[in-house]
Design a protein around this motif. Sequence first.
Motif, PDB file in Angstrom:
ATOM      1  N   VAL A 196       0.843  -1.189   0.000  1.00  0.00           N
ATOM      2  CA  VAL A 196       0.000   0.000   0.000  1.00  0.00           C
ATOM      3  C   VAL A 196       0.881   1.242   0.000  1.00  0.00           C
ATOM      4  CG1 VAL A 196      -1.781   1.281   1.254  1.00  0.00           C
ATOM      5  CG2 VAL A 196      -1.819  -1.220   1.271  1.00  0.00           C
ATOM      6  N   ALA A 197       0.518   2.226  -0.830  1.00  0.00           N
ATOM      7  CA  ALA A 197       1.193   3.523  -0.869  1.00  0.00           C
ATOM      8  C   ALA A 197       0.112   4.584  -1.001  1.00  0.00           C
ATOM      9  CB  ALA A 197       2.176   3.587  -2.037  1.00  0.00           C
ATOM     10  N   GLY A 198      -0.280   5.150   0.123  1.00  0.00           N
ATOM     11  CA  GLY A 198      -1.322   6.181   0.108  1.00  0.00           C
ATOM     12  C   GLY A 198      -2.652   5.614  -0.332  1.00  0.00           C
ATOM     13  N   ASP A 199      -3.191   6.171  -1.416  1.00  0.00           N
ATOM     14  CA  ASP A 199      -4.489   5.741  -1.931  1.00  0.00           C
ATOM     15  C   ASP A 199      -4.360   4.729  -3.066  1.00  0.00           C
ATOM     16  OD1 ASP A 199      -5.951   7.270  -0.153  1.00  0.00           O
ATOM     17  OD2 ASP A 199      -6.019   9.009  -1.493  1.00  0.00           O
ATOM     18  N   ALA A 200      -3.206   4.075  -3.159  1.00  0.00           N
ATOM     19  CA  ALA A 200      -2.983   3.047  -4.173  1.00  0.00           C
ATOM     20  C   ALA A 200      -2.429   1.802  -3.499  1.00  0.00           C
ATOM     21  CB  ALA A 200      -2.010   3.539  -5.239  1.00  0.00           C
ATOM     22  N   ALA A 201      -2.751   0.668  -4.081  1.00  0.00           N
ATOM     23  CA  ALA A 201      -2.253  -0.602  -3.549  1.00  0.00           C
ATOM     24  C   ALA A 201      -2.006  -1.558  -4.709  1.00  0.00           C
ATOM     25  CB  ALA A 201      -3.255  -1.208  -2.577  1.00  0.00           C
ATOM     26  N   THR A 202      -0.998  -2.390  -4.553  1.00  0.00           N
ATOM     27  CA  THR A 202      -0.697  -3.427  -5.526  1.00  0.00           C
ATOM     28  C   THR A 202      -0.843  -4.769  -4.842  1.00  0.00           C
ATOM     29  OG1 THR A 202       0.865  -1.965  -6.636  1.00  0.00           O
ATOM     30  CG2 THR A 202       1.039  -4.313  -7.131  1.00  0.00           C
ATOM     31  N   THR A 251      -3.707  -3.596  -9.493  1.00  0.00           N
ATOM     32  CA  THR A 251      -3.534  -2.300  -8.858  1.00  0.00           C
ATOM     33  C   THR A 251      -4.904  -1.767  -8.479  1.00  0.00           C
ATOM     34  OG1 THR A 251      -1.580  -1.868 -10.200  1.00  0.00           O
ATOM     35  CG2 THR A 251      -2.596   0.025  -9.118  1.00  0.00           C
ATOM     36  N   TYR A 252      -5.018  -1.325  -7.241  1.00  0.00           N
ATOM     37  CA  TYR A 252      -6.256  -0.745  -6.717  1.00  0.00           C
ATOM     38  C   TYR A 252      -6.013   0.712  -6.371  1.00  0.00           C
ATOM     39  CZ  TYR A 252      -8.926  -5.070  -6.087  1.00  0.00           C
ATOM     40  OH  TYR A 252      -9.648  -6.210  -6.296  1.00  0.00           O
ATOM     41  N   GLU A 253      -7.062   1.502  -6.457  1.00  0.00           N
ATOM     42  CA  GLU A 253      -7.032   2.878  -5.975  1.00  0.00           C
ATOM     43  C   GLU A 253      -8.238   3.100  -5.079  1.00  0.00           C
ATOM     44  OE1 GLU A 253      -6.846   5.432  -9.401  1.00  0.00           O
ATOM     45  OE2 GLU A 253      -4.757   4.915  -9.791  1.00  0.00           O
ATOM     46  N   ARG A 254      -8.019   3.925  -4.066  1.00  0.00           N
ATOM     47  CA  ARG A 254      -9.102   4.264  -3.148  1.00  0.00           C
ATOM     48  C   ARG A 254      -9.875   5.451  -3.702  1.00  0.00           C
ATOM     49  NH1 ARG A 254      -7.701   4.056   2.778  1.00  0.00           N
ATOM     50  NH2 ARG A 254      -5.816   5.010   1.973  1.00  0.00           N
ATOM     51  N   SER A 255     -11.194   5.305  -3.724  1.00  0.00           N
ATOM     52  CA  SER A 255     -12.097   6.384  -4.130  1.00  0.00           C
ATOM     53  C   SER A 255     -13.067   6.572  -2.969  1.00  0.00           C
ATOM     54  CB  SER A 255     -12.843   5.997  -5.408  1.00  0.00           C
ATOM     55  OG  SER A 255     -13.801   6.973  -5.740  1.00  0.00           O
ATOM     56  N   GLY A 256     -12.872   7.651  -2.211  1.00  0.00           N
ATOM     57  CA  GLY A 256     -13.645   7.814  -0.971  1.00  0.00           C
ATOM     58  C   GLY A 256     -13.202   6.750   0.010  1.00  0.00           C
ATOM     59  N   SER A 257     -14.117   5.925   0.436  1.00  0.00           N
ATOM     60  CA  SER A 257     -13.762   4.839   1.362  1.00  0.00           C
ATOM     61  C   SER A 257     -13.677   3.487   0.647  1.00  0.00           C
ATOM     62  CB  SER A 257     -14.788   4.760   2.496  1.00  0.00           C
ATOM     63  OG  SER A 257     -16.061   4.412   1.965  1.00  0.00           O
ATOM     64  N   GLU A 258     -13.929   3.473  -0.655  1.00  0.00           N
ATOM     65  CA  GLU A 258     -13.950   2.218  -1.412  1.00  0.00           C
ATOM     66  C   GLU A 258     -12.679   2.019  -2.226  1.00  0.00           C
ATOM     67  OE1 GLU A 258     -16.459   0.068  -0.967  1.00  0.00           O
ATOM     68  OE2 GLU A 258     -17.244   1.544   0.441  1.00  0.00           O
ATOM     69  N   TRP A 259     -12.265   0.766  -2.321  1.00  0.00           N
ATOM     70  CA  TRP A 259     -11.130   0.392  -3.146  1.00  0.00           C
ATOM     71  C   TRP A 259     -11.660  -0.281  -4.405  1.00  0.00           C
ATOM     72  CZ3 TRP A 259      -6.041   1.472  -2.201  1.00  0.00           C
ATOM     73  CH2 TRP A 259      -5.738   1.975  -0.920  1.00  0.00           C
ATOM     74  N   ARG A 260     -11.117   0.126  -5.574  1.00  0.00           N
ATOM     75  CA  ARG A 260     -11.541  -0.448  -6.851  1.00  0.00           C
ATOM     76  C   ARG A 260     -10.314  -0.813  -7.679  1.00  0.00           C
ATOM     77  NH1 ARG A 260     -15.324   3.436  -5.748  1.00  0.00           N
ATOM     78  NH2 ARG A 260     -17.463   2.654  -5.668  1.00  0.00           N
TER      79      ARG A 260
END
Length: 132
Positions: free
Chosen positions: A81-87, A113-122
């Motif tokens: 995890v790095a901030g609002d991104a995750a691998t 690769t995921y990114e956080r949008s608000g409280s959700e990860w997509r």
Amino acid sequence: MSEQSSDNVGALAERLRGVERARLRALVAADIAAAEALHSDEFQLITPIGARLDRAQYLGAVAAGQIDYLHWEAGDIEVRVAGDAATLRYRAELEVAFGGHHVARSDYWHTDTYERSGSEWRAVWSQATQIQ
């Protein structure tokens, strides 16, 4: 890193593992409503044969049965995890029918690769590589 921070990172990694497993279950079940909620509008998949599919192409193919996941079992999922991104990276056993052609059960490496949008990860990017 403090113990509190380590606990938070561990909880977030576990949450992301759960999101990825929910995404896989939705794809195997061809539950497009659930899958849409777990894929960002900018989602792109690079398939094991090197094709690039955007979200509409990918989920449309799953909905139409052009991509029919018969089995998808993820092993241990590593998370960074790095901030609002995750691998996420994991090895999985996958069996699929693609365009009416059965692809026998085999092992693949997956990187998502995921990114956080608000409280959700997509999921935003995904790549699968068959292990020979």
